[in-house]
Design an enzyme around this catalytic site. Structure first.
Site, short mmCIF file in Angstrom:
data_model
loop_
_atom_site.label_atom_id
_atom_site.label_comp_id
_atom_site.label_asym_id
_atom_site.label_seq_id
_atom_site.Cartn_x
_atom_site.Cartn_y
_atom_site.Cartn_z
N GLU A 93 0.84 -1.21 0.00
CA GLU A 93 0.00 0.00 0.00
C GLU A 93 0.87 1.25 0.00
O GLU A 93 1.83 1.35 0.77
CB GLU A 93 -0.89 -0.04 1.24
CG GLU A 93 -2.32 0.32 0.99
CD GLU A 93 -3.07 -0.65 0.07
OE1 GLU A 93 -3.12 -0.37 -1.15
OE2 GLU A 93 -3.57 -1.66 0.56
N ALA A 95 -15.82 2.36 -1.58
CA ALA A 95 -15.46 1.34 -0.59
C ALA A 95 -13.97 1.01 -0.63
O ALA A 95 -13.51 0.10 0.05
CB ALA A 95 -16.28 0.08 -0.82
N LEU A 152 -12.50 -0.14 -3.29
CA LEU A 152 -12.31 -1.29 -4.20
C LEU A 152 -12.14 -0.81 -5.63
O LEU A 152 -12.29 -1.57 -6.58
CB LEU A 152 -13.50 -2.25 -4.08
CG LEU A 152 -13.74 -2.80 -2.67
CD1 LEU A 152 -14.95 -3.70 -2.65
CD2 LEU A 152 -12.51 -3.54 -2.16
N SER A 153 -11.86 0.48 -5.77
CA SER A 153 -11.50 1.04 -7.06
C SER A 153 -12.64 1.05 -8.07
O SER A 153 -12.47 0.71 -9.24
CB SER A 153 -10.33 0.25 -7.63
OG SER A 153 -9.32 1.13 -7.93
N SER A 175 -13.88 3.63 -9.40
CA SER A 175 -13.61 4.61 -10.46
C SER A 175 -12.69 4.03 -11.52
O SER A 175 -12.89 4.22 -12.72
CB SER A 175 -13.02 5.89 -9.87
OG SER A 175 -11.81 5.62 -9.20
N ASP A 226 -4.21 0.43 -9.31
CA ASP A 226 -5.61 0.00 -9.47
C ASP A 226 -5.91 -0.38 -10.92
O ASP A 226 -6.51 -1.41 -11.20
CB ASP A 226 -6.55 1.11 -9.01
CG ASP A 226 -6.28 1.53 -7.58
OD1 ASP A 226 -5.68 0.74 -6.84
OD2 ASP A 226 -6.67 2.65 -7.21
N TYR A 250 -4.29 11.79 0.98
CA TYR A 250 -3.49 10.99 0.04
C TYR A 250 -2.33 11.84 -0.50
O TYR A 250 -1.18 11.40 -0.52
CB TYR A 250 -4.39 10.52 -1.10
CG TYR A 250 -3.74 9.55 -2.05
CD1 TYR A 250 -3.91 8.18 -1.92
CD2 TYR A 250 -2.94 10.01 -3.10
CE1 TYR A 250 -3.31 7.29 -2.80
CE2 TYR A 250 -2.33 9.13 -3.98
CZ TYR A 250 -2.53 7.77 -3.83
OH TYR A 250 -1.93 6.90 -4.71
C1 GLA Z 1 -5.29 4.24 -4.18
C2 GLA Z 1 -4.53 4.67 -5.43
C3 GLA Z 1 -3.42 3.70 -5.79
C4 GLA Z 1 -2.54 3.39 -4.58
C5 GLA Z 1 -3.39 3.06 -3.36
C6 GLA Z 1 -2.57 2.92 -2.12
O1 GLA Z 1 -6.00 3.06 -4.43
O2 GLA Z 1 -5.41 4.79 -6.53
O3 GLA Z 1 -2.66 4.21 -6.85
O4 GLA Z 1 -1.65 4.45 -4.32
O5 GLA Z 1 -4.38 4.05 -3.11
O6 GLA Z 1 -1.79 1.78 -2.18
#
Ligand code: GLA
Length: 395
Positions: free
Chosen positions: A46, A136, A138-139, A141, A185, A237
């Protein structure tokens, strides 16, 4: 480890025909095709991606799907089955950062990023459907962006390979959506494979597919969606990313990927306490990814629990991106039977994962639900995921 591609789909999965029929009702003609791309869970690694390090995500069996037809003019018309914005119309020549709202930022960001590469994207009608939970971690977007770029790569004849599609979607996120995220992601969504985790070296985008078969090890991967929503376009972030860049500069390396744990004592004398702890997370997390890959190959999923736990502790204490709900989910899962648990994704909310023996699943679910209720938190949503195929055309 293998580079085996997924077998071609011979049957349209449920959803493609329904979405095409809905598209025909909405737009008065059939789509040229339907494409899908999955969300992802990050097993481990991460905040290492933008430090040119290692990540180990997998694509999940929850997807965004787009039905798309090319138009003969320069108009883009967008509609989603969520129905929250109605039909949105944009002109290809007028796309610019800040010009889109809500979910339409993602498809329009991809169109814009392709235009920035000199690719002539045609006018489009597009209908989106998705079962990736929103916000959530889980990406959801990236699932939309990857479904769209897979469709547009084909419809525009651009012929981009996966590495370039990854960079184009990153450009969409960074410069159009305004989230300074890395490449993990979209790499998972575009390059995932059923039954495998994607071991990605973020310096050169090389990928090895690592078998991850929890079921045959008598385990399930539980996702605990805390319902605490987060956005990577908010400050947390970006500030973590800036700390990492400051740390790398102070240590005289191109990226934190180039620092090893044996260098940490020296780093502690050169950095302020906060920057040092951010650096320590990234350096130790990279090493945990490499150890996880080794253990998965030698001993299977049953061997990685302690590394998942250590990853969470490092994010909670050193990188400081967890939150009370995530900590409670992780702690309760561990004490009620999971062999390892950690928050997954960018942090500040979203989901935790808990690798759990099949026989302990009901106990872990019940314990987490009870703990959330006793703490007065919103009830979490708990479900299982398995590593699934990456983005593809489904009809
Ligand atoms: C989000 C970002 C990724 C990554 C993670 C952390 O999901 O989109 O690029 O940096 O956070 O690991």
């Amino acid at each position: 480890m293998s580079e085996r591609p997924d077998p071609p789909t011979t049957q349209a999965p449920p959803g493609a025909a329904d979405l095409a029929a809905r598209f025909e009702r909405e737009f008065g003609r059939l789509p040229d095709g339907v494409w899908q791309a999955p969300g992802r869970v990050n097993l481990i690694g991460e905040h290492t991606d933008y430090n040119e390090g290692f990540v180990l995500p997998f694509a999940i069996d929850k997807t965004a799907r787009v039905a798309v037809a090319v138009r003969q003019d320069s108009t883009v018309r967008l509609l989603s089955t969520y129905g929250d914005q109605g039909l949105v119309t944009a002109d290809l020549a007028a796309l610019a950062p800040g010009s889109a709202k809500g979910w339409t930022k993602y498809p329009l960001g991809v169109v814009w990023a392709l235009q920035q590469r000199g690719i002539a994207v045609p006018g489009l009608d597009l209908l989106l459907d998705s079962d990736v939970p929103l916000g959530a971690g889980l990406s959801s977007s990236h699932a939309i962006e990857c479904a769209v770029i897979t469709a547009l790569n084909e419809l525009s004849g651009a012929g981009l390979g996966p590495e370039d599609m990854v960079l184009a979607t990153q450009r969409a996120e960074n410069d159009f959506v305004g989230a300074p995220t890395g490449i993990m992601d979209q790499s998972a969504s575009l390059r995932g494979s059923k039954g495998h985790a994607v071991f990605l070296d973020c310096r050169d985008q090389s990928v090895q597919l690592v078998p991850f078969d929890a079921e045959s090890a008598g385990l399930v991967m539980l996702v605990i969606d805390t319902k605490v929503s987060h956005s990577h376009a908010d400050g947390g972030y970006a500030s973590r990313r800036a700390s990492c860049e400051r740390g790398a500069e102070a240590l005289g390396v191109k990226a934190l990927r180039d620092v090893r744990s044996r260098d940490l004592p020296k780093a502690s004398s050169l950095l302020d306490d906060v920057t040092y702890r951010r650096v320590r997370h990234v350096v130790t997390e990279d090493e945990r990814v490499l150890q996880t890959v080794e253990l998965l190959v030698s001993d299977g999923p049953g061997a990685i629990g302690a590394l998942l736990d250590a990853s969470h502790d490092s994010m909670r204490d050193d990188f400081e991106i967890s939150c009370p709900e995530l900590d409670l989910a992780v702690e309760t899962a561990r004490t009620s039977g999971a062999i390892g648990a950690r928050m997954t994704g960018g942090g500040f909310g979203g989901a935790a994962i808990a690798l759990t023996p099949v026989e302990a699943e009901a106990r872990v679910r019940a314990a987490v639900e009870r703990a959330f209720s006793e703490a007065g938190y919103t009830a979490p949503e708990i479900f299982t995921v398995t590593p699934a195929a990456g983005a593809k055309r489904i009809s």
